[in-house]
Motif scaffolding. Sequence first.
Motif, PDB file in Angstrom:
ATOM      1  N   ASN A 161       0.830  -1.194   0.000  1.00  0.00           N
ATOM      2  CA  ASN A 161       0.000   0.000   0.000  1.00  0.00           C
ATOM      3  C   ASN A 161       0.873   1.255   0.000  1.00  0.00           C
ATOM      4  OD1 ASN A 161      -2.397   1.553   0.196  1.00  0.00           O
ATOM      5  ND2 ASN A 161      -2.061   1.783   2.388  1.00  0.00           N
ATOM      6  N   PHE A 162       0.557   2.179  -0.915  1.00  0.00           N
ATOM      7  CA  PHE A 162       1.272   3.458  -0.994  1.00  0.00           C
ATOM      8  C   PHE A 162       0.363   4.573  -0.492  1.00  0.00           C
ATOM      9  CE2 PHE A 162       3.342   0.822  -4.171  1.00  0.00           C
ATOM     10  CZ  PHE A 162       4.686   1.080  -3.959  1.00  0.00           C
ATOM     11  N   GLU A 163       0.903   5.426   0.378  1.00  0.00           N
ATOM     12  CA  GLU A 163       0.154   6.558   0.911  1.00  0.00           C
ATOM     13  C   GLU A 163       0.971   7.837   0.736  1.00  0.00           C
ATOM     14  OE1 GLU A 163      -0.825   5.864   4.958  1.00  0.00           O
ATOM     15  OE2 GLU A 163      -2.003   4.035   4.569  1.00  0.00           O
ATOM     16  N   SER A 164       0.336   8.847   0.158  1.00  0.00           N
ATOM     17  CA  SER A 164       1.025  10.112  -0.082  1.00  0.00           C
ATOM     18  C   SER A 164       1.363  10.789   1.246  1.00  0.00           C
ATOM     19  CB  SER A 164       0.159  11.031  -0.932  1.00  0.00           C
ATOM     20  OG  SER A 164       0.786  12.290  -1.097  1.00  0.00           O
ATOM     21  N   ALA A 165       2.603  11.301   1.330  1.00  0.00           N
ATOM     22  CA  ALA A 165       3.041  12.013   2.527  1.00  0.00           C
ATOM     23  C   ALA A 165       3.512  13.424   2.183  1.00  0.00           C
ATOM     24  CB  ALA A 165       4.175  11.242   3.214  1.00  0.00           C
ATOM     25  N   GLY A 166       3.152  13.889   1.009  1.00  0.00           N
ATOM     26  CA  GLY A 166       3.587  15.210   0.559  1.00  0.00           C
ATOM     27  C   GLY A 166       4.088  15.150  -0.866  1.00  0.00           C
ATOM     28  N   THR A 170       6.313   9.486  -0.300  1.00  0.00           N
ATOM     29  CA  THR A 170       5.284   8.440  -0.234  1.00  0.00           C
ATOM     30  C   THR A 170       5.645   7.403   0.822  1.00  0.00           C
ATOM     31  OG1 THR A 170       4.922   8.715  -2.623  1.00  0.00           O
ATOM     32  CG2 THR A 170       3.991   6.753  -1.577  1.00  0.00           C
ATOM     33  N   TYR A 171       4.668   7.123   1.661  1.00  0.00           N
ATOM     34  CA  TYR A 171       4.827   6.013   2.600  1.00  0.00           C
ATOM     35  C   TYR A 171       4.485   4.718   1.873  1.00  0.00           C
ATOM     36  CZ  TYR A 171       5.542   8.528   6.998  1.00  0.00           C
ATOM     37  OH  TYR A 171       6.078   9.284   8.007  1.00  0.00           O
ATOM     38  N   HIS A 172       5.388   3.769   1.980  1.00  0.00           N
ATOM     39  CA  HIS A 172       5.133   2.454   1.401  1.00  0.00           C
ATOM     40  C   HIS A 172       5.038   1.447   2.544  1.00  0.00           C
ATOM     41  CE1 HIS A 172       6.406  -1.161  -1.259  1.00  0.00           C
ATOM     42  NE2 HIS A 172       5.092  -1.076  -1.136  1.00  0.00           N
ATOM     43  N   LYS A 173       3.871   0.793   2.650  1.00  0.00           N
ATOM     44  CA  LYS A 173       3.648  -0.162   3.722  1.00  0.00           C
ATOM     45  C   LYS A 173       3.412  -1.558   3.147  1.00  0.00           C
ATOM     46  CE  LYS A 173       1.512   3.357   6.685  1.00  0.00           C
ATOM     47  NZ  LYS A 173       0.341   3.749   7.511  1.00  0.00           N
ATOM     48  N   ILE A 174       4.004  -2.534   3.790  1.00  0.00           N
ATOM     49  CA  ILE A 174       3.831  -3.924   3.383  1.00  0.00           C
ATOM     50  C   ILE A 174       3.172  -4.680   4.535  1.00  0.00           C
ATOM     51  CG2 ILE A 174       4.998  -6.063   2.717  1.00  0.00           C
ATOM     52  CD1 ILE A 174       7.142  -4.389   1.397  1.00  0.00           C
ATOM     53  N   TYR A 175       2.049  -5.329   4.212  1.00  0.00           N
ATOM     54  CA  TYR A 175       1.289  -6.068   5.220  1.00  0.00           C
ATOM     55  C   TYR A 175       1.419  -7.569   4.984  1.00  0.00           C
ATOM     56  CZ  TYR A 175      -1.037  -1.583   6.132  1.00  0.00           C
ATOM     57  OH  TYR A 175      -1.306  -0.265   6.430  1.00  0.00           O
ATOM     58  N   LEU A 176       1.449  -8.300   6.065  1.00  0.00           N
ATOM     59  CA  LEU A 176       1.413  -9.762   6.000  1.00  0.00           C
ATOM     60  C   LEU A 176       0.003 -10.215   6.373  1.00  0.00           C
ATOM     61  CD1 LEU A 176       2.659 -12.636   5.870  1.00  0.00           C
ATOM     62  CD2 LEU A 176       3.294 -12.350   8.275  1.00  0.00           C
ATOM     63  N   VAL A 177      -0.613 -10.994   5.499  1.00  0.00           N
ATOM     64  CA  VAL A 177      -1.952 -11.513   5.744  1.00  0.00           C
ATOM     65  C   VAL A 177      -1.859 -13.022   5.953  1.00  0.00           C
ATOM     66  CG1 VAL A 177      -4.304 -11.751   4.874  1.00  0.00           C
ATOM     67  CG2 VAL A 177      -2.960  -9.716   4.302  1.00  0.00           C
ATOM     68  N   LEU A 205       9.539   5.553   4.210  1.00  0.00           N
ATOM     69  CA  LEU A 205       9.188   6.780   3.494  1.00  0.00           C
ATOM     70  C   LEU A 205      10.091   6.883   2.276  1.00  0.00           C
ATOM     71  CD1 LEU A 205       7.625   9.462   3.316  1.00  0.00           C
ATOM     72  CD2 LEU A 205       9.484  10.505   4.660  1.00  0.00           C
ATOM     73  N   ILE A 206       9.470   6.813   1.094  1.00  0.00           N
ATOM     74  CA  ILE A 206      10.222   6.910  -0.146  1.00  0.00           C
ATOM     75  C   ILE A 206      10.193   8.360  -0.621  1.00  0.00           C
ATOM     76  CG2 ILE A 206      10.400   6.123  -2.530  1.00  0.00           C
ATOM     77  CD1 ILE A 206       8.999   3.568  -1.732  1.00  0.00           C
ATOM     78  N   VAL A 207      11.370   8.937  -0.807  1.00  0.00           N
ATOM     79  CA  VAL A 207      11.486  10.302  -1.315  1.00  0.00           C
ATOM     80  C   VAL A 207      11.816  10.235  -2.797  1.00  0.00           C
ATOM     81  CG1 VAL A 207      12.677  12.501  -1.130  1.00  0.00           C
ATOM     82  CG2 VAL A 207      12.264  11.135   0.931  1.00  0.00           C
ATOM     83  N   LEU A 215       1.862   2.798  -8.182  1.00  0.00           N
ATOM     84  CA  LEU A 215       0.884   3.546  -7.389  1.00  0.00           C
ATOM     85  C   LEU A 215      -0.551   3.137  -7.690  1.00  0.00           C
ATOM     86  CD1 LEU A 215       2.408   7.150  -7.525  1.00  0.00           C
ATOM     87  CD2 LEU A 215       2.458   5.565  -5.603  1.00  0.00           C
ATOM     88  N   ASN A 216      -0.859   2.894  -8.923  1.00  0.00           N
ATOM     89  CA  ASN A 216      -2.253   2.688  -9.331  1.00  0.00           C
ATOM     90  C   ASN A 216      -2.543   1.273  -9.829  1.00  0.00           C
ATOM     91  OD1 ASN A 216      -2.875   5.437  -8.812  1.00  0.00           O
ATOM     92  ND2 ASN A 216      -2.003   6.010 -10.799  1.00  0.00           N
ATOM     93  N   SER A 217      -1.789   0.314  -9.347  1.00  0.00           N
ATOM     94  CA  SER A 217      -2.047  -1.065  -9.762  1.00  0.00           C
ATOM     95  C   SER A 217      -1.584  -2.012  -8.655  1.00  0.00           C
ATOM     96  CB  SER A 217      -1.312  -1.392 -11.071  1.00  0.00           C
ATOM     97  OG  SER A 217       0.082  -1.470 -10.846  1.00  0.00           O
TER      98      SER A 217
END
Length: 233
Positions: A161-166, A170-177, A205-207, A215-217
Amino acid sequence: MKKKRKNFRLTSINLHKFRLKHKLFAFFLIFLTLLYIYARYLATPIVVANTETQISTYATKSINYAIAESMNQNVSYGDLVTVIKDQNDNVSYIEANSVRINLLSKTMSKIVMSNFLEFAKRPIKISLGSFTGISILTGYGPKVAYNVNPYGEVYCYFTSNFESAGINQTYHKIYLVISIKINVVFPFKKLSVKSASEVLLCETLIVGKIPEVYLNSNNLTEMLNLVPEKFSS
């Protein structure tokens, strides 16, 4: 004359025995029918409901143990993915470490299943009063213990999941399910229990500008799950 009376008595006795046998046989059939109805429509639903509660508890605990173990492994973002940048400090592509990812997935799957099987060795108990079907008696009386032989599968996969931080941040988060599906077969019914949990495994945080393909896929998520791990028992 005496012989006729004797034959009549023997016939009456035989007829009485015949009727008695038929009555006993009819009573036996009625008893079996009532026993079948009780076992299928009253006792089985009670046992299944009690088993479902216990199996769900075991599954949740097993997943929680695996999640705690994943936290103890101190998995860092760099262990799972590598961010490659160009000369302008923008992200060219993101590469998944498939070997490390598959190893982690396999480890978590085995932890979940091994813990669940340990829990499943314990007898499940239900109070005798619960078998009456009377709500006020549920939970009362001596405990009746029984064992089940569950079988199932554990799936481990990752989400990204990518979340805009400015601007260009971009914050990039990886989840384990972790998902587990357990089946238990009863004489009149098959029970299937599912449980799943998601935990944030790592983030960074990716600069720099990130390509839209990420981002969109689900491009990166698919890369993280080239071989989704499934562990069966």
